[in-house]
Design a protein around this motif. Structure first.
Motif, PDB file in Angstrom:
ATOM      1  N   GLU A 101       0.808  -1.212   0.000  1.00  0.00           N
ATOM      2  CA  GLU A 101       0.000   0.000   0.000  1.00  0.00           C
ATOM      3  C   GLU A 101       0.845   1.268   0.000  1.00  0.00           C
ATOM      4  N   ASN A 102       1.912   1.316   0.804  1.00  0.00           N
ATOM      5  CA  ASN A 102       2.730   2.540   0.857  1.00  0.00           C
ATOM      6  C   ASN A 102       3.487   2.753  -0.450  1.00  0.00           C
ATOM      7  N   ILE A 103       3.939   1.663  -1.075  1.00  0.00           N
ATOM      8  CA  ILE A 103       4.612   1.762  -2.376  1.00  0.00           C
ATOM      9  C   ILE A 103       3.618   2.200  -3.445  1.00  0.00           C
ATOM     10  N   LYS A 104       2.420   1.658  -3.376  1.00  0.00           N
ATOM     11  CA  LYS A 104       1.382   2.007  -4.344  1.00  0.00           C
ATOM     12  C   LYS A 104       1.103   3.511  -4.337  1.00  0.00           C
ATOM     13  N   GLU A 105       0.981   4.103  -3.157  1.00  0.00           N
ATOM     14  CA  GLU A 105       0.708   5.536  -3.053  1.00  0.00           C
ATOM     15  C   GLU A 105       1.824   6.361  -3.677  1.00  0.00           C
ATOM     16  N   GLN A 106       3.075   5.952  -3.435  1.00  0.00           N
ATOM     17  CA  GLN A 106       4.208   6.691  -4.008  1.00  0.00           C
ATOM     18  C   GLN A 106       4.232   6.582  -5.529  1.00  0.00           C
ATOM     19  N   ILE A 107       3.980   5.379  -6.042  1.00  0.00           N
ATOM     20  CA  ILE A 107       3.980   5.170  -7.486  1.00  0.00           C
ATOM     21  C   ILE A 107       2.872   5.984  -8.149  1.00  0.00           C
ATOM     22  N   GLU A 108       1.685   5.987  -7.546  1.00  0.00           N
ATOM     23  CA  GLU A 108       0.569   6.760  -8.102  1.00  0.00           C
ATOM     24  C   GLU A 108       0.901   8.242  -8.158  1.00  0.00           C
ATOM     25  N   HIS A 109       1.601   8.727  -7.141  1.00  0.00           N
ATOM     26  CA  HIS A 109       2.001  10.138  -7.115  1.00  0.00           C
ATOM     27  C   HIS A 109       2.994  10.430  -8.234  1.00  0.00           C
ATOM     28  N   LEU A 110       3.947   9.544  -8.435  1.00  0.00           N
ATOM     29  CA  LEU A 110       4.935   9.732  -9.500  1.00  0.00           C
ATOM     30  C   LEU A 110       4.280   9.661 -10.883  1.00  0.00           C
ATOM     31  N   LEU A 111       3.338   8.737 -11.046  1.00  0.00           N
ATOM     32  CA  LEU A 111       2.676   8.578 -12.338  1.00  0.00           C
ATOM     33  C   LEU A 111       1.928   9.838 -12.757  1.00  0.00           C
ATOM     34  N   GLU A 112       1.434  10.590 -11.793  1.00  0.00           N
ATOM     35  CA  GLU A 112       0.656  11.793 -12.082  1.00  0.00           C
ATOM     36  C   GLU A 112       1.520  13.048 -12.142  1.00  0.00           C
ATOM     37  N   THR A 113       2.835  12.882 -12.194  1.00  0.00           N
ATOM     38  CA  THR A 113       3.766  14.017 -12.244  1.00  0.00           C
ATOM     39  C   THR A 113       4.481  14.020 -13.583  1.00  0.00           C
ATOM     40  N   SER A 114       4.435  15.138 -14.290  1.00  0.00           N
ATOM     41  CA  SER A 114       4.988  15.184 -15.651  1.00  0.00           C
ATOM     42  C   SER A 114       6.507  15.276 -15.677  1.00  0.00           C
ATOM     43  N   ARG A 115       7.095  16.023 -14.706  1.00  0.00           N
ATOM     44  CA  ARG A 115       8.547  16.230 -14.705  1.00  0.00           C
ATOM     45  C   ARG A 115       9.128  15.633 -13.436  1.00  0.00           C
ATOM     46  N   LEU A 116      10.071  14.729 -13.626  1.00  0.00           N
ATOM     47  CA  LEU A 116      10.689  14.040 -12.493  1.00  0.00           C
ATOM     48  C   LEU A 116      12.192  14.293 -12.493  1.00  0.00           C
ATOM     49  N   GLY A 117      12.844  13.871 -11.414  1.00  0.00           N
ATOM     50  CA  GLY A 117      14.288  13.997 -11.310  1.00  0.00           C
ATOM     51  C   GLY A 117      14.919  12.648 -11.029  1.00  0.00           C
ATOM     52  N   PHE A 118      16.129  12.456 -11.542  1.00  0.00           N
ATOM     53  CA  PHE A 118      16.853  11.194 -11.338  1.00  0.00           C
ATOM     54  C   PHE A 118      18.249  11.494 -10.804  1.00  0.00           C
ATOM     55  N   ASN A 119      18.596  10.839  -9.716  1.00  0.00           N
ATOM     56  CA  ASN A 119      19.926  10.964  -9.120  1.00  0.00           C
ATOM     57  C   ASN A 119      20.744   9.758  -9.558  1.00  0.00           C
ATOM     58  N   GLU A 120      21.693   9.994 -10.450  1.00  0.00           N
ATOM     59  CA  GLU A 120      22.484   8.902 -11.024  1.00  0.00           C
ATOM     60  C   GLU A 120      23.280   8.165  -9.953  1.00  0.00           C
ATOM     61  N   GLU A 121      23.777   8.907  -8.983  1.00  0.00           N
ATOM     62  CA  GLU A 121      24.632   8.292  -7.955  1.00  0.00           C
ATOM     63  C   GLU A 121      23.846   7.341  -7.053  1.00  0.00           C
ATOM     64  N   THR A 122      22.661   7.757  -6.651  1.00  0.00           N
ATOM     65  CA  THR A 122      21.867   6.931  -5.734  1.00  0.00           C
ATOM     66  C   THR A 122      20.794   6.116  -6.442  1.00  0.00           C
ATOM     67  N   LYS A 123      20.580   6.375  -7.748  1.00  0.00           N
ATOM     68  CA  LYS A 123      19.533   5.736  -8.542  1.00  0.00           C
ATOM     69  C   LYS A 123      18.133   6.064  -8.034  1.00  0.00           C
ATOM     70  N   ARG A 124      18.007   7.179  -7.361  1.00  0.00           N
ATOM     71  CA  ARG A 124      16.707   7.594  -6.837  1.00  0.00           C
ATOM     72  C   ARG A 124      15.945   8.418  -7.866  1.00  0.00           C
ATOM     73  N   VAL A 125      14.619   8.299  -7.821  1.00  0.00           N
ATOM     74  CA  VAL A 125      13.727   9.130  -8.619  1.00  0.00           C
ATOM     75  C   VAL A 125      12.928   9.986  -7.661  1.00  0.00           C
ATOM     76  N   GLY A 126      12.746  11.254  -7.988  1.00  0.00           N
ATOM     77  CA  GLY A 126      12.018  12.132  -7.093  1.00  0.00           C
ATOM     78  C   GLY A 126      11.252  13.204  -7.842  1.00  0.00           C
ATOM     79  N   ILE A 127      10.317  13.837  -7.144  1.00  0.00           N
ATOM     80  CA  ILE A 127       9.586  14.993  -7.655  1.00  0.00           C
ATOM     81  C   ILE A 127      10.322  16.224  -7.149  1.00  0.00           C
ATOM     82  N   LEU A 128      10.939  16.958  -8.051  1.00  0.00           N
ATOM     83  CA  LEU A 128      11.834  18.044  -7.661  1.00  0.00           C
ATOM     84  C   LEU A 128      11.122  19.375  -7.456  1.00  0.00           C
ATOM     85  N   PHE A 129      10.096  19.621  -8.262  1.00  0.00           N
ATOM     86  CA  PHE A 129       9.458  20.929  -8.222  1.00  0.00           C
ATOM     87  C   PHE A 129       7.943  20.804  -8.310  1.00  0.00           C
TER      88      PHE A 129
END
Length: 390
Positions: free
Chosen positions: A350-378
């Motif tokens: 459930e907690n992963i699902k909520e995060q994925i749904e939030h990312l799916l509804e965001t047009s511009r994302l950020g990727f940190n090559e060093e940590t391989k993290r994806v985030g909503i920057l702005f």
């Protein structure tokens, strides 16, 4: 004056407050200016230079801003000089340098600021490098799933605006044909044909994109949730992405973190999606399939045609497009894709699902090559403002 901007002094918070109070009291102070620069000095270079020379941003706007990236002004330094305050601000679209009236009267301008600061970089090279290495580097990218989904939604809006009514349009044309003059009949038919040609084009695009939306969703899950041993091995990751779509879907719980159970590909949601994928492949590859593309039979006696049955002008023109493109089913196909996505999401914790749904509804994302993290920057909204001097 050639080194004026190199001799600016940093201020403590107490000194900044005292200077601001003094400025309020001295209402007759000479009018200052705001200089704007964009990439004459890149913001990253200016920030690292100021950090290396003066330490962390000391401006009142930095102190008061929200502790996130959703601000109009992200950093600022307030620096002192014999001619008054020099206030350097990092905005979303530019750097602003607020200078006092005394600076203006001395003949200095923003080009002096640019040239003097750039010339001083060499004296703080090591500090600039250390500061830059201490920062997290994120690469902004467009969310492919969101872009495809948005395009599909816009296409449905355009399709719905046509207000297609097959039976009524057919009846109207028949009435027109019996009651109006030839030129008026021709005009009505031309308008209706153009409307349905446009509708066929919209449906063709939608039928091609809907399975892509579902596939981009699966690939998005792999990009975000793939296990570290897969993410860190590009060959392994690319091999996973190149698997047939049914294998990718059924292997999600094996290749990704966050799944509470496996995907059952025998469910109605998956079976209907798989059918949609196969039909899309026929469409995109231009495959000849007589059963799907046929629209009538005709017999010939040498070169003389004998029709299996008579069809009217509607059936021979607009009707052919409607039947072969199956316009009326396109909304149902969209539901197939949405149901498939909902089913896959239901298999996530459930907690992963909520995060994925939030990312799916965001047009511009950020990727940190060093940590391989994806985030909503702005924030999804672009906002700007300009100050004024007096």
């Amino acid at each position: 004056m050639e080194i004026f901007f190199l001799e600016l002094k940093d201020l403590s918070p107490k000194e900044i407050l005292e200077l601001l109070d003094k400025k309020k009291l001295n209402s007759s102070s000479k009018k200052g200016e705001i200089w704007e620069i964009t990439n004459e000095i890149k913001p990253i270079d200016l920030f690292c230079y100021l950090s290396a020379k003066y330490g962390d941003p000391n401006g009142i706007l930095t102190i008061l801003k929200n502790d996130d990236s959703d601000n109009l002004i992200h950093w600022d330094w307030m620096l002192d000089s014999p001619k008054g305050l020099v206030h350097i601000q990092g905005h979303n679209f530019r750097t602003e340098i607020h200078v006092s009236g005394e600076v203006i009267e001395s003949g200095l301008n923003k080009f002096d600021f640019i040239s003097q600061i750039k010339a001083d970089f060499k004296n703080y090279g090591q500090g600039i490098s250390i500061t830059k290495k201490s920062l997290e580097k994120w690469t902004e990218f467009i969310n492919p799933y969101y872009r495809i989904k948005s395009t599909i939604e816009q296409s449905f809006i355009k399709l719905n605006e046509l207000n297609l009514n097959l039976e009524q349009d057919r009846i109207d044309l028949k009435i027109t044909q019996n009651q109006l003059e030839f030129e008026e009949v021709k005009e009505r038919w031309t308008q209706t044909l153009q409307k349905y040609d446009f509708a066929v084009g919209q449906v063709f695009g939608l039928r091609a994109m809907l399975p892509v939306m579902a596939e981009s969703f699966v690939n998005f899950l792999l990009f975000i949730l793939a296990r570290p041993e897969i993410k860190s091995n590009d060959r392994l990751y690319q091999t996973t992405l190149r698997q047939p779509i049914d294998i990718r879907v059924q292997s999600l719980h094996l290749n990704c973190n966050g799944f509470s159970s496996s995907v059952d590909y025998t469910t109605e949601e998956c079976k209907k999606f798989h059918t949609l994928m196969n039909e899309r492949n026929d469409l995109l590859h231009g495959n000849v399939n007589i059963n799907k593309q046929a629209f009538g039979n005709v017999y010939f006696d040498k070169k003389m045609p004998i029709f299996d049955e008579y069809e009217d002008f509607w059936e021979k023109s607009i009707g052919v497009s409607i039947r072969t493109m199956n316009i009326e089913s396109i909304h149902g196909e969209y539901e197939v894709v949405k149901n498939f996505i909902s089913y896959i999401l239901s298999k996530l914790n459930e907690n992963i699902k909520e995060q994925i749904e939030h990312l799916l509804e965001t047009s511009r994302l950020g990727f940190n090559e060093e940590t391989k993290r994806v985030g909503i920057l702005f924030s999804p909204y672009l906002v700007d403002m300009r100050g004024f001097t007096k």
